[in-house]
Design an enzyme around this catalytic site. Sequence first.
Site, PDB file in Angstrom:
ATOM      1  N   CYS A 280      -2.193   8.484  -8.464  1.00 32.99           N
ATOM      2  CA  CYS A 280      -3.400   8.245  -7.674  1.00 32.99           C
ATOM      3  C   CYS A 280      -4.460   9.275  -8.037  1.00 32.99           C
ATOM      4  O   CYS A 280      -4.208  10.473  -7.970  1.00 32.99           O
ATOM      5  CB  CYS A 280      -3.104   8.316  -6.183  1.00 32.99           C
ATOM      6  SG  CYS A 280      -4.586   8.016  -5.194  1.00 32.99           S
TER       7      CYS A 280
ATOM      8  N   LYS B  50       0.871  -1.169   0.000  1.00 33.21           N
ATOM      9  CA  LYS B  50       0.000   0.000   0.000  1.00 33.21           C
ATOM     10  C   LYS B  50       0.909   1.221   0.000  1.00 33.21           C
ATOM     11  O   LYS B  50       2.003   1.191   0.567  1.00 33.21           O
ATOM     12  CB  LYS B  50      -0.884  -0.019   1.264  1.00 33.21           C
ATOM     13  CG  LYS B  50      -1.758   1.210   1.430  1.00 33.21           C
ATOM     14  CD  LYS B  50      -2.833   1.288   0.368  1.00 33.21           C
ATOM     15  CE  LYS B  50      -3.542   2.630   0.352  1.00 33.21           C
ATOM     16  NZ  LYS B  50      -4.351   2.784  -0.893  1.00 33.21           N
TER      17      LYS B  50
ATOM     18  N   ASN C  75      -2.458   2.769 -13.416  1.00 25.23           N
ATOM     19  CA  ASN C  75      -3.193   3.006 -12.191  1.00 25.23           C
ATOM     20  C   ASN C  75      -4.665   3.103 -12.595  1.00 25.23           C
ATOM     21  O   ASN C  75      -5.014   2.927 -13.762  1.00 25.23           O
ATOM     22  CB  ASN C  75      -2.701   4.282 -11.502  1.00 25.23           C
ATOM     23  CG  ASN C  75      -2.943   4.236  -9.994  1.00 25.23           C
ATOM     24  OD1 ASN C  75      -3.997   3.787  -9.541  1.00 25.23           O
ATOM     25  ND2 ASN C  75      -1.988   4.706  -9.225  1.00 25.23           N
TER      26      ASN C  75
ATOM     27  N   LEU D  24      -5.314   7.016  -0.178  1.00 29.74           N
ATOM     28  CA  LEU D  24      -3.977   6.688   0.324  1.00 29.74           C
ATOM     29  C   LEU D  24      -3.902   6.548   1.840  1.00 29.74           C
ATOM     30  O   LEU D  24      -2.921   6.941   2.479  1.00 29.74           O
ATOM     31  CB  LEU D  24      -2.944   7.729  -0.168  1.00 29.74           C
ATOM     32  CG  LEU D  24      -2.802   7.873  -1.683  1.00 29.74           C
ATOM     33  CD1 LEU D  24      -1.716   8.896  -2.014  1.00 29.74           C
ATOM     34  CD2 LEU D  24      -2.464   6.538  -2.346  1.00 29.74           C
TER      35      LEU D  24
ATOM     36  N   GLY E 158      -4.049  -3.796 -14.726  1.00 28.48           N
ATOM     37  CA  GLY E 158      -5.357  -3.216 -14.980  1.00 28.48           C
ATOM     38  C   GLY E 158      -6.296  -4.315 -15.445  1.00 28.48           C
ATOM     39  O   GLY E 158      -6.182  -4.806 -16.567  1.00 28.48           O
ATOM     40  N   GLY E 159      -7.147  -4.753 -14.538  1.00 29.79           N
ATOM     41  CA  GLY E 159      -8.207  -5.681 -14.931  1.00 29.79           C
ATOM     42  C   GLY E 159      -7.826  -7.123 -15.109  1.00 29.79           C
ATOM     43  O   GLY E 159      -8.622  -7.916 -15.626  1.00 29.79           O
TER      44      GLY E 159
ATOM     45  N   ASN F 212       5.498   1.056  -2.480  1.00 31.12           N
ATOM     46  CA  ASN F 212       4.803   2.033  -3.317  1.00 31.12           C
ATOM     47  C   ASN F 212       4.812   3.340  -2.530  1.00 31.12           C
ATOM     48  O   ASN F 212       4.387   3.384  -1.378  1.00 31.12           O
ATOM     49  CB  ASN F 212       3.373   1.534  -3.582  1.00 31.12           C
ATOM     50  CG  ASN F 212       2.569   2.454  -4.497  1.00 31.12           C
ATOM     51  OD1 ASN F 212       1.948   3.398  -4.036  1.00 31.12           O
ATOM     52  ND2 ASN F 212       2.577   2.171  -5.789  1.00 31.12           N
TER      53      ASN F 212
HETATM   54  C1  FMN Z   1      -8.670  -0.422  -3.283  1.00 29.46           C
HETATM   55  C2  FMN Z   1      -7.509  -0.032  -4.143  1.00 29.46           C
HETATM   56  C3  FMN Z   1      -6.426   0.669  -3.576  1.00 29.46           C
HETATM   57  C4  FMN Z   1      -5.348   1.049  -4.363  1.00 29.46           C
HETATM   58  N1  FMN Z   1      -4.296   1.709  -3.792  1.00 29.46           N
HETATM   59  C5  FMN Z   1      -3.214   2.041  -4.538  1.00 29.46           C
HETATM   60  C6  FMN Z   1      -2.066   2.662  -3.954  1.00 29.46           C
HETATM   61  O1  FMN Z   1      -1.999   2.902  -2.746  1.00 29.46           O
HETATM   62  N2  FMN Z   1      -1.019   2.986  -4.769  1.00 29.46           N
HETATM   63  C7  FMN Z   1      -1.038   2.701  -6.117  1.00 29.46           C
HETATM   64  O2  FMN Z   1      -0.058   3.002  -6.805  1.00 29.46           O
HETATM   65  N3  FMN Z   1      -2.097   2.101  -6.680  1.00 29.46           N
HETATM   66  C8  FMN Z   1      -3.178   1.757  -5.932  1.00 29.46           C
HETATM   67  N4  FMN Z   1      -4.247   1.120  -6.526  1.00 29.46           N
HETATM   68  C9  FMN Z   1      -4.211   0.825  -7.969  1.00 29.46           C
HETATM   69  C10 FMN Z   1      -3.781  -0.618  -8.230  1.00 29.46           C
HETATM   70  O3  FMN Z   1      -2.479  -0.869  -7.751  1.00 29.46           O
HETATM   71  C11 FMN Z   1      -3.852  -0.949  -9.735  1.00 29.46           C
HETATM   72  O4  FMN Z   1      -2.996  -0.081 -10.426  1.00 29.46           O
HETATM   73  C12 FMN Z   1      -5.253  -0.794 -10.299  1.00 29.46           C
HETATM   74  O5  FMN Z   1      -6.207  -1.231  -9.366  1.00 29.46           O
HETATM   75  C13 FMN Z   1      -5.456  -1.528 -11.618  1.00 29.46           C
HETATM   76  O6  FMN Z   1      -5.307  -2.917 -11.484  1.00 29.46           O
HETATM   77  P1  FMN Z   1      -6.533  -3.937 -11.265  1.00 29.46           P
HETATM   78  O7  FMN Z   1      -7.579  -3.618 -12.261  1.00 29.46           O
HETATM   79  O8  FMN Z   1      -5.924  -5.284 -11.393  1.00 29.46           O
HETATM   80  O9  FMN Z   1      -7.020  -3.663  -9.863  1.00 29.46           O
HETATM   81  C14 FMN Z   1      -5.348   0.738  -5.747  1.00 29.46           C
HETATM   82  C15 FMN Z   1      -6.419   0.030  -6.297  1.00 29.46           C
HETATM   83  C16 FMN Z   1      -7.498  -0.365  -5.524  1.00 29.46           C
HETATM   84  C17 FMN Z   1      -8.625  -1.127  -6.146  1.00 29.46           C
END
Ligand code: FMN
Lengths: 308, 258
Positions: free
Chosen positions: A133, A45, A195, A73, A246-247, A99
């Site tokens: 973010c 996180k 992101n 965050l 992403g996804g 991160n």
């Molecule tokens: C609940 C949640 C919290 C996230 N927190 C962060 C974060 O603290 N820092 C960051 O760089 N990305 C954060 N992300 C983004 C994810 O790391 C990722 O880039 C994004 O969700 C796309 O991937 P996914 O579709 O597989 O979830 C967060 C995503 C979600 C869903």
Amino acid sequence: MIALRPVIGGRELANVVGVASGTFGYGSEYERHLDLSGIGALYTKAVTMHPRPGNDVPRIVETPAGLLNSIGLANVGRERFVVEKLPGFASMPCAVIANVAADFPEEYAEVVAYLDANDPTGALWGYEINVSCPNVKAGGVALGSNASEVERTTRLVRTATDRPLIVKLTPNVTDITQIARAAEAGGADAVSCINTVVGMVIDTARRRPVLPAGTGGLSGPAILPIGVAAVYRVSRAVSIPVIGMGGIMTTDDAIQYLMAGASAIQVGTANFVDPRIATRMAAEIERFAIDAGVDSIEGFHSLLEPSG
Amino acid sequence: MPLFTARVLANQEVAHDYYQLDFSWISDAPRPVPGQFLTVRVGSSGVPLLRRPFAFSDAAGERASMIYWRRGDATRAIAGYQPGDAIDVMGPLGVAFPEPTDGAVPVLIAGGVGVGPILFLANALAARAPYPILLIGARSAQGLPRVRVDGRVQLRTATDDGSAGYAGTVIDLLDRTLDITAGDVELYLCGPNPMLRAGHDLAARHGIPAWVSMEQTMGCAVGACMGCAIHLTGVERYARVCTEGPVFRSTDVDWERL
Ligand SMILES: Cc1cc2nc3c(=O)[nH]c(=O)nc-3n(C[C@H](O)[C@H](O)[C@H](O)COP(=O)(O)O)c2cc1C
Ligand SMILES: Cc1cc2nc3c(=O)[nH]c(=O)nc-3n(C[C@H](O)[C@H](O)[C@H](O)COP(=O)(O)OP(=O)(O)OC[C@H]3O[C@@H](n4cnc5c(N)ncnc54)[C@H](O)[C@@H]3O)c2cc1C
Ligand code: FES
């Protein structure tokens, strides 16, 4: 046995599958119940200069094949991160990448320098700089959509650490390749994308957005094609490795990213659906590689037939 | 956070649009206790995407249950499960209802989806005196669940339309119950937020402790994503429902900012 080991900044990861920042906490939440040794990298996180309580609630709403979040965050801040989280990373059976988020370029460098100084044993494999973010007022997308600021931030952080440095990009820009090039010029060892995508859900009965912040970041299967396209374009624009996400819900999704040009991938939202998924995917990707006669990560890239 | 495939043992309607799902529970997973919940993955496509949280309504031996309201995509799908079907479950999660202080009469109040965990607690507390008083509220008689309640539990019901039991809300019924219950009392509530809040206000007025089981949309359900936060009154400001809850002391919840 073939070994698909991404190399970033001269260091190797055990396999191509990572768990994305914000979706796996600090690993400790899962450690007791899952074997994390099958995971290539755990992205923590986001850690910030000071503790952050996070955004108003609710912070999550499901959308068609997606998840819209506005966590803001929420984290314990760099000092408690070092005291409470770092010791656990040393014994984690996978690489742990911090991160890092901040409000302005100098602050990113300060947080990274602090973590580096307080981690003499190298529990942190490297850093992922979150300039993407969508749920914060400063830093985040505002910074990450400005190429010269991304370059400056990367350069400042670069001087603060010798460990692998990844810059995480936002898709909420006109041309993501421009931002990727800026990160490369600033000295990044890799870029990761994407992101979350800015989105909004309105509760029509209450006549207001479901998330108090209005907008949030969309993740999950709904954004898969956006991420794949971003990786495809970015990997053709820079010569450093690209980490795709992403996804990703299935091994086939992950292979799309690898074919598009990714050297590693991250699984995010899918961890909520099945926390075992990253480990399983790593094994399945190896099996796919064997079947397809691929013996390197570049081999995946060349599997993709030229289009058009 | 054990994660495993359970088998559906039974799936029966217990009130209008409310069902009880009984499923197998593996013996090496921790035994669920009242207040704890599980998450269920529904389907394997992206819709619905997230696992859904449900409180346990019972657990004994290699069997566990939940009572759910058929209201949306996931719960409609669950309502279609047949005995023998496989379900992907994760749990037990969250903290349990604390034991009442010695000698205090536990008064349990349930409305809507709160019936499951409160029923579980009532049957568990029935093992020793003072026996619990259980108040269940619904809009009308057909919303009152037909469920197994231990004979030592004093069950009273309330319906908004007066078609069964006390005519009024379950909180009105609680108010009257408190007036006629002697000695120390401790409240346990689960149901819609306005009900919980009214229960908290009543408890504060009577100077009695109250425990509430809260809901929030969940992502990971294991404390990793910070998604399920609610506002607290203390300095910490937020708590995660999935790991710091779902059960909270009612005075810790910031009722102005739900
Ligand atoms: C609940 C949640 C919290 C996230 N927190 C962060 C974060 O603290 N820092 C960051 O760089 N990305 C954060 N992300 C983004 C994810 O790391 C990722 O880039 C994004 O969700 C796309 O991937 P996914 O579709 O597989 O979830 C967060 C995503 C979600 C869903
Ligand atoms: C700790 C806890 C215990 C619960 N116990 C029970 C129970 O015993 N019985 C019961 O019927 N319901 C319970 N719920 C609520 C249950 O999770 C929702 O009814 C269910 O998610 C609805 O899903 P759906 O797809 O059918 O409906 P949808 O139409 O998708 O959603 C209806 C409502 O359910 C809630 N919801 C949706 N997704 C989630 C999610 N990922 N996490 C949490 N809430 C969500 C939201 O309030 C939403 O407005 C509990 C919730 C929590 C947090
Ligand atoms: S649902 Fe992720 S922290 Fe509670």
